[in-house]
Design a protein around this motif. Structure first.
Motif, PDB file in Angstrom:
ATOM      1  N   ASP A 374       0.835  -1.206   0.000  1.00  0.00           N
ATOM      2  CA  ASP A 374       0.000   0.000   0.000  1.00  0.00           C
ATOM      3  C   ASP A 374       0.868   1.254   0.000  1.00  0.00           C
ATOM      4  O   ASP A 374       0.571   2.242  -0.686  1.00  0.00           O
ATOM      5  CB  ASP A 374      -0.912   0.015   1.234  1.00  0.00           C
ATOM      6  CG  ASP A 374      -2.054  -0.987   1.129  1.00  0.00           C
ATOM      7  OD1 ASP A 374      -2.325  -1.458   0.011  1.00  0.00           O
ATOM      8  OD2 ASP A 374      -2.667  -1.296   2.173  1.00  0.00           O
ATOM      9  N   GLY A 375       1.956   1.200   0.785  1.00  0.00           N
ATOM     10  CA  GLY A 375       2.825   2.366   0.907  1.00  0.00           C
ATOM     11  C   GLY A 375       3.498   2.748  -0.395  1.00  0.00           C
ATOM     12  O   GLY A 375       3.534   3.927  -0.774  1.00  0.00           O
ATOM     13  N   ILE A 376       4.040   1.767  -1.105  1.00  0.00           N
ATOM     14  CA  ILE A 376       4.751   2.088  -2.347  1.00  0.00           C
ATOM     15  C   ILE A 376       3.765   2.483  -3.449  1.00  0.00           C
ATOM     16  O   ILE A 376       4.091   3.291  -4.332  1.00  0.00           O
ATOM     17  CB  ILE A 376       5.642   0.906  -2.790  1.00  0.00           C
ATOM     18  CG1 ILE A 376       6.767   1.418  -3.692  1.00  0.00           C
ATOM     19  CG2 ILE A 376       4.838  -0.188  -3.482  1.00  0.00           C
ATOM     20  CD1 ILE A 376       7.898   0.429  -3.886  1.00  0.00           C
ATOM     21  N   SER A 377       2.553   1.949  -3.390  1.00  0.00           N
ATOM     22  CA  SER A 377       1.523   2.355  -4.354  1.00  0.00           C
ATOM     23  C   SER A 377       1.090   3.792  -4.094  1.00  0.00           C
ATOM     24  O   SER A 377       0.820   4.554  -5.028  1.00  0.00           O
ATOM     25  CB  SER A 377       0.317   1.413  -4.262  1.00  0.00           C
ATOM     26  OG  SER A 377       0.688   0.080  -4.549  1.00  0.00           O
ATOM     27  N   PHE A 378       1.037   4.171  -2.830  1.00  0.00           N
ATOM     28  CA  PHE A 378       0.669   5.539  -2.450  1.00  0.00           C
ATOM     29  C   PHE A 378       1.717   6.530  -2.964  1.00  0.00           C
ATOM     30  O   PHE A 378       1.385   7.601  -3.482  1.00  0.00           O
ATOM     31  CB  PHE A 378       0.555   5.621  -0.927  1.00  0.00           C
ATOM     32  CG  PHE A 378       0.050   6.937  -0.411  1.00  0.00           C
ATOM     33  CD1 PHE A 378      -1.289   7.273  -0.500  1.00  0.00           C
ATOM     34  CD2 PHE A 378       0.917   7.843   0.175  1.00  0.00           C
ATOM     35  CE1 PHE A 378      -1.765   8.487  -0.014  1.00  0.00           C
ATOM     36  CE2 PHE A 378       0.464   9.059   0.661  1.00  0.00           C
ATOM     37  CZ  PHE A 378      -0.882   9.381   0.567  1.00  0.00           C
ATOM     38  N   VAL A 379       2.996   6.163  -2.842  1.00  0.00           N
ATOM     39  CA  VAL A 379       4.070   7.014  -3.359  1.00  0.00           C
ATOM     40  C   VAL A 379       3.970   7.122  -4.878  1.00  0.00           C
ATOM     41  O   VAL A 379       4.176   8.195  -5.464  1.00  0.00           O
ATOM     42  CB  VAL A 379       5.450   6.457  -2.953  1.00  0.00           C
ATOM     43  CG1 VAL A 379       6.571   7.203  -3.673  1.00  0.00           C
ATOM     44  CG2 VAL A 379       5.641   6.553  -1.446  1.00  0.00           C
ATOM     45  N   GLY A 380       3.623   5.999  -5.525  1.00  0.00           N
ATOM     46  CA  GLY A 380       3.552   5.977  -6.980  1.00  0.00           C
ATOM     47  C   GLY A 380       2.510   6.903  -7.565  1.00  0.00           C
ATOM     48  O   GLY A 380       2.604   7.301  -8.733  1.00  0.00           O
TER      49      GLY A 380
END
Length: 483
Positions: A374-380
């Motif tokens: 979820d975190g890396i998708s949010f950054v993306g």
């Protein structure tokens, strides 16, 4: 045997949460008025716990079941006698949790034995002792002060004092009526110890505070480490690494001196909160302070993850309809940073107690990579940091083990999850061989965060002129209980 295990499992699956406690297990496994050997009860309990945890989806109920494994309030007594009356006697002195559970199952009501109230006698005794001391000052400077305090003490109504009043406990507080009625000179003598502890801040410190306030959120882009990537090299000079190591060792010194972690038996009684607050968070702070690309902050209040909330907000229709206001996951700790007015979650921490069950270890492991995804998708959605370099960190504390994990995306956008390192936490000098591996893991974490910060800042700068297109939402699969 199977019948007893089934009874306990039924309690775990269908009983009220108030009824789930170790005392109830004793009650369910008794034979008439005879209590089974403690080791037998524990064996039945462990089988029932393992069987029920596979079927329980409610988080609160699962935690309640796990707590039963650590409730040893009755163990010492039940290891010797075998009469059920011992249980009843113990319940009389038990906490409300155990008593409430027994009331639920059996309608048992055990009246508390009346405890004589000697507080009035103790208060009168303390007041007499205080009055006596005030009548015989040792220091000459206290003669006038003591005389005034004694007069004020005699003038108050002693019958109105309770255990909550400092005077009843022989304490003279600076906000006490005994002090408020003092003369100016006597007041100065009384307050002298307090006043001598106060220092005036140097002008340079005052200026530093003003500078901090004025420059807050003004990022100095010129000082950002650029073109930093993972290449098996430390991003800071050895002198900096030594400084960080000293900070970490300072935390370990405090842990080694802490009686709460002196032995395995004592450590086993500590809660998850104590573990996180006294050891995990201080170690993380010591390793992540004073980063070259700006400060980060740790959220330790189990606040909901914004990345998780965002995924649920924009997820499938059936997930959105579950909650009017989506609630994100709540990691035990989050490492966060603020850039361009936006807050990013760079690392998640999930911890157990020092005694960790296998199911807790497995559940937290899954929870971590879901949070990282979820975190890396949010950054993306905001920018595109360098693939195979930038990653979201997942730190798992399972018992005495500390795991460092990271999730990155490759050139095609496929997430890759890596177990970077695993060490054991050192609680005492007897485990000093664990220190060096722990230092290496924490410095590696610091190195990763330095690279992450650099790549994120540069990616955000590029996104200002070339915003990312076709941002994909987190592919994290919905947890079944959400449907």
């Amino acid at each position: 045997m199977s019948i007893l295990i089934s009874k306990i499992e039924t309690l775990f699956l269908e009983g009220s949460l108030e009824a789930i406690c170790f005392a109830i297990i004793i009650y369910l496994t008794r034979k008439g008025t005879t209590i089974l050997p403690l080791n037998d009860i524990k064996g039945f309990l462990e089988c029932a716990v393992n069987a029920s945890l596979e079927k329980i989806t409610d988080f609160e109920r699962k935690m309640k079941v796990l707590e039963v494994l650590t409730q040893q309030m009755l163990s010492a007594e039940l290891a010797r006698p075998s009469l059920f009356c011992v249980l009843l006697l113990k319940v009389r002195d038990a906490g409300p949790e155990e008593r409430c559970g027994l009331d639920t199952v059996k309608g048992l009501n055990v009246e508390q034995e009346a405890i004589p109230n000697h507080s009035r006698e103790e208060i009168d005794q303390n007041l007499r002792a205080l009055q006596s001391k005030l009548g015989a000052p040792i220091a000459d400077t206290d003669i006038s002060l003591y005389s005034a305090l004694k007069t004020n003490l005699i003038s108050i109504d002693h019958s109105e004092l309770t255990w909550r009043d400092p005077e009843a406990n022989m304490i003279i507080a600076d906000d006490s009526v005994l002090v408020k009625n003092l003369g100016q000179r006597q007041m100065q003598v009384f307050l002298e110890p307090r006043e001598s502890m106060k220092c005036i801040l140097p002008t340079s410190i005052t200026s530093k505070c003003v500078e901090f306030s004025n420059n807050f959120n003004r990022a100095d882009v010129s000082k950002v480490l650029r073109n930093v990537v993972h290449n098996k090299e430390w991003k800071e000079k050895e002198s900096k690494l030594i400084k960080r190591t000293n900070h970490i060792l300072g935390v370990l010194e405090g842990v080694w001196n802490n009686p709460a972690f002196a032995s395995s038996e004592i450590r086993g009684t500590q809660s998850e909160g104590t573990y996180v607050t006294d050891i995990i968070v201080p170690l993380l702070r010591a390793s992540l302070e004073d980063l070259p690309n700006g400060g980060i902050f740790l959220s330790t209040a189990e606040r909901q993850s914004m990345a998780s909330k965002a995924r649920k907000s924009f997820g499938p229709n059936e997930e959105r309809s579950t909650h009017k206001t989506p609630i994100g996951k709540k990691p035990d700790v989050m490492v966060m940073a603020k850039y361009g007015g936006k807050i990013f979650e760079l690392a998640y921490v999930e911890s157990s107690r020092i005694l960790c069950t296998r199911s807790k270890r497995e559940d937290d492991s899954v929870k971590l990579w879901r949070e990282a995804l979820d975190g890396i998708s949010f950054v993306g959605v905001a920018c595109r940091p360098t693939n195979n370099q930038f990653g979201i960190v997942g730190i798992q504390v399972a018992g005495e083990d500390l795991y460092l994990n990271i999730l990155v995306k490759d050139a095609s956008g496929i997430p890759r999850y890596f177990y970077v390192n695993q060490v054991e936490i050192s609680f005492t000098k007897n485990t000093s061989w664990r220190v060096e591996p722990l230092i290496r893991l924490l410095l590696t974490l610091r190195n990763i965060m330095i690279v992450n910060q650099s790549l994120l800042i540069q990616a955000l700068e590029q996104a200002n002129t070339r915003p990312p297109r076709n941002a994909t939402q987190s592919p994290t699969v919905i947890f079944p209980s959400h449907k």
